[in-house]
Motif scaffolding. Sequence first.
Motif, PDB file in Angstrom:
ATOM      1  N   TRP A  24       0.909  -1.064  -0.095  1.00 52.86           N
ATOM      2  CA  TRP A  24       0.097   0.038   0.039  1.00 52.86           C
ATOM      3  C   TRP A  24       1.052   1.324   0.236  1.00 52.86           C
ATOM      4  CZ3 TRP A  24      -5.454  -0.002   0.469  1.00 52.86           C
ATOM      5  CH2 TRP A  24      -6.109  -1.273   0.652  1.00 52.86           C
ATOM      6  N   GLN A  25       0.167   2.321  -0.330  1.00 56.76           N
ATOM      7  CA  GLN A  25       1.044   3.461  -0.467  1.00 56.76           C
ATOM      8  C   GLN A  25       0.484   4.565   0.595  1.00 56.76           C
ATOM      9  OE1 GLN A  25       0.632   3.880  -4.570  1.00 56.76           O
ATOM     10  NE2 GLN A  25       2.911   3.141  -4.841  1.00 56.76           N
ATOM     11  N   VAL A  26       1.554   5.538   0.860  1.00 59.97           N
ATOM     12  CA  VAL A  26       0.768   6.876   1.585  1.00 59.97           C
ATOM     13  C   VAL A  26       1.020   8.073   0.555  1.00 59.97           C
ATOM     14  CG1 VAL A  26       1.186   8.558   3.345  1.00 59.97           C
ATOM     15  CG2 VAL A  26       1.332   6.044   3.788  1.00 59.97           C
ATOM     16  N   VAL A  27       0.079   8.515   0.098  1.00 66.77           N
ATOM     17  CA  VAL A  27       0.225   9.798  -1.029  1.00 66.77           C
ATOM     18  C   VAL A  27      -0.137  11.145  -0.149  1.00 66.77           C
ATOM     19  CG1 VAL A  27      -0.650  10.673  -2.973  1.00 66.77           C
ATOM     20  CG2 VAL A  27      -0.575   8.305  -2.599  1.00 66.77           C
ATOM     21  N   ILE A  68       4.132   9.895  -3.605  1.00 70.08           N
ATOM     22  CA  ILE A  68       4.318   8.875  -2.743  1.00 70.08           C
ATOM     23  C   ILE A  68       5.482   8.844  -1.683  1.00 70.08           C
ATOM     24  CG2 ILE A  68       4.453   6.167  -2.652  1.00 70.08           C
ATOM     25  CD1 ILE A  68       3.207   6.413  -5.611  1.00 70.08           C
ATOM     26  N   VAL A  69       5.385   8.903  -0.600  1.00 67.46           N
ATOM     27  CA  VAL A  69       5.992   9.122   0.524  1.00 67.46           C
ATOM     28  C   VAL A  69       6.511   7.754   1.215  1.00 67.46           C
ATOM     29  CG1 VAL A  69       5.654  11.511   0.787  1.00 67.46           C
ATOM     30  CG2 VAL A  69       4.356   9.885   2.329  1.00 67.46           C
ATOM     31  N   ALA A  70       5.423   6.706   1.091  1.00 60.14           N
ATOM     32  CA  ALA A  70       6.032   5.580   1.770  1.00 60.14           C
ATOM     33  C   ALA A  70       5.133   4.305   1.063  1.00 60.14           C
ATOM     34  CB  ALA A  70       5.633   5.702   3.309  1.00 60.14           C
ATOM     35  N   THR A  71       5.585   3.074   1.180  1.00 62.73           N
ATOM     36  CA  THR A  71       4.975   1.873   0.694  1.00 62.73           C
ATOM     37  C   THR A  71       5.214   1.033   1.691  1.00 62.73           C
ATOM     38  OG1 THR A  71       5.437   2.718  -1.458  1.00 62.73           O
ATOM     39  CG2 THR A  71       4.966   0.527  -1.169  1.00 62.73           C
ATOM     40  N   GLY A  72       4.325   0.038   1.912  1.00 60.09           N
ATOM     41  CA  GLY A  72       4.414  -1.085   2.909  1.00 60.09           C
ATOM     42  C   GLY A  72       2.864  -1.623   3.508  1.00 60.09           C
ATOM     43  N   PRO A  73       2.966  -2.350   4.135  1.00 60.44           N
ATOM     44  CA  PRO A  73       1.616  -2.988   4.798  1.00 60.44           C
ATOM     45  C   PRO A  73       0.727  -2.082   4.929  1.00 60.44           C
ATOM     46  CG  PRO A  73       3.595  -3.927   5.980  1.00 60.44           C
ATOM     47  CD  PRO A  73       3.950  -2.683   5.174  1.00 60.44           C
ATOM     48  N   ARG A  74      -0.498  -2.228   4.622  1.00 57.50           N
ATOM     49  CA  ARG A  74      -1.621  -1.085   4.899  1.00 57.50           C
ATOM     50  C   ARG A  74      -1.834  -0.905   6.295  1.00 57.50           C
ATOM     51  NH1 ARG A  74      -8.318  -2.389   3.554  1.00 57.50           N
ATOM     52  NH2 ARG A  74      -8.878  -0.396   4.058  1.00 57.50           N
ATOM     53  N   MET A  77       0.807   1.858   6.695  1.00 61.40           N
ATOM     54  CA  MET A  77       0.587   3.175   5.875  1.00 61.40           C
ATOM     55  C   MET A  77      -0.426   3.867   6.570  1.00 61.40           C
ATOM     56  SD  MET A  77       2.904   2.953   3.768  1.00 61.40           S
ATOM     57  CE  MET A  77       3.879   2.050   5.076  1.00 61.40           C
ATOM     58  N   GLU A  78      -1.566   3.337   7.066  1.00 63.73           N
ATOM     59  CA  GLU A  78      -2.626   3.990   7.808  1.00 63.73           C
ATOM     60  C   GLU A  78      -1.970   4.725   8.708  1.00 63.73           C
ATOM     61  OE1 GLU A  78      -5.476   0.931   8.440  1.00 63.73           O
ATOM     62  OE2 GLU A  78      -6.303   1.147   6.529  1.00 63.73           O
ATOM     63  N   VAL A  79      -1.108   4.302   9.519  1.00 63.60           N
ATOM     64  CA  VAL A  79      -0.474   4.971  10.899  1.00 63.60           C
ATOM     65  C   VAL A  79       0.333   6.051  10.197  1.00 63.60           C
ATOM     66  CG1 VAL A  79       1.449   4.932  12.657  1.00 63.60           C
ATOM     67  CG2 VAL A  79      -0.422   2.979  12.323  1.00 63.60           C
ATOM     68  N   HIS A  80       1.055   5.919   9.141  1.00 61.38           N
ATOM     69  CA  HIS A  80       1.924   7.304   8.443  1.00 61.38           C
ATOM     70  C   HIS A  80       0.665   8.146   8.098  1.00 61.38           C
ATOM     71  CE1 HIS A  80       5.560   4.925   8.775  1.00 61.38           C
ATOM     72  NE2 HIS A  80       5.280   4.439   7.958  1.00 61.38           N
ATOM     73  N   ARG A  94      -3.564   4.259  -0.386  1.00 61.94           N
ATOM     74  CA  ARG A  94      -4.039   3.702  -1.634  1.00 61.94           C
ATOM     75  C   ARG A  94      -3.534   2.265  -1.900  1.00 61.94           C
ATOM     76  NH1 ARG A  94      -2.078   7.489  -6.640  1.00 61.94           N
ATOM     77  NH2 ARG A  94       0.128   6.464  -6.591  1.00 61.94           N
ATOM     78  N   LYS A  95      -3.898   1.230  -2.517  1.00 61.52           N
ATOM     79  CA  LYS A  95      -3.113  -0.155  -2.871  1.00 61.52           C
ATOM     80  C   LYS A  95      -2.369   0.245  -3.964  1.00 61.52           C
ATOM     81  CE  LYS A  95      -5.243  -4.042  -2.871  1.00 61.52           C
ATOM     82  NZ  LYS A  95      -6.286  -5.045  -3.046  1.00 61.52           N
TER      83      LYS A  95
END
Length: 98
Positions: A24-27, A68-74, A77-80, A94-95
């Motif tokens: 998943w990604q943090v945008v 996209i500032v981070a990628t990893g487990p959902r 990413m929600e915490v980020h 987002r996935k």
Amino acid sequence: MSTPAVVPDVVEDIDLRAAPLEPWQVVVWNDPVNLMSYVVRVFRTYFGYSIDRATSLMLAVHHDGHAIVATGPRETMEVHAQAMHEYGLWATVRKAPQ
């Protein structure tokens, strides 16, 4: 007394392997409020990015409207994304495209 029910023998192939973790990604999205220097400081402070990496991401947010500032487990990413909200940045999860 009741008669126990007869259950036929069932043979099932069960795959017990864990499903691979889907990334998943943090945008982070551009906004008209936060200064570019502040966004760089958030990326450096929270993610530990170098000045060059943080500046590159900030410029992508500024010029492209998002980065996209981070990628990893959902869950991570929600915490980020929540942390970005707490810093006053607009972020979504987002996935990652396959």
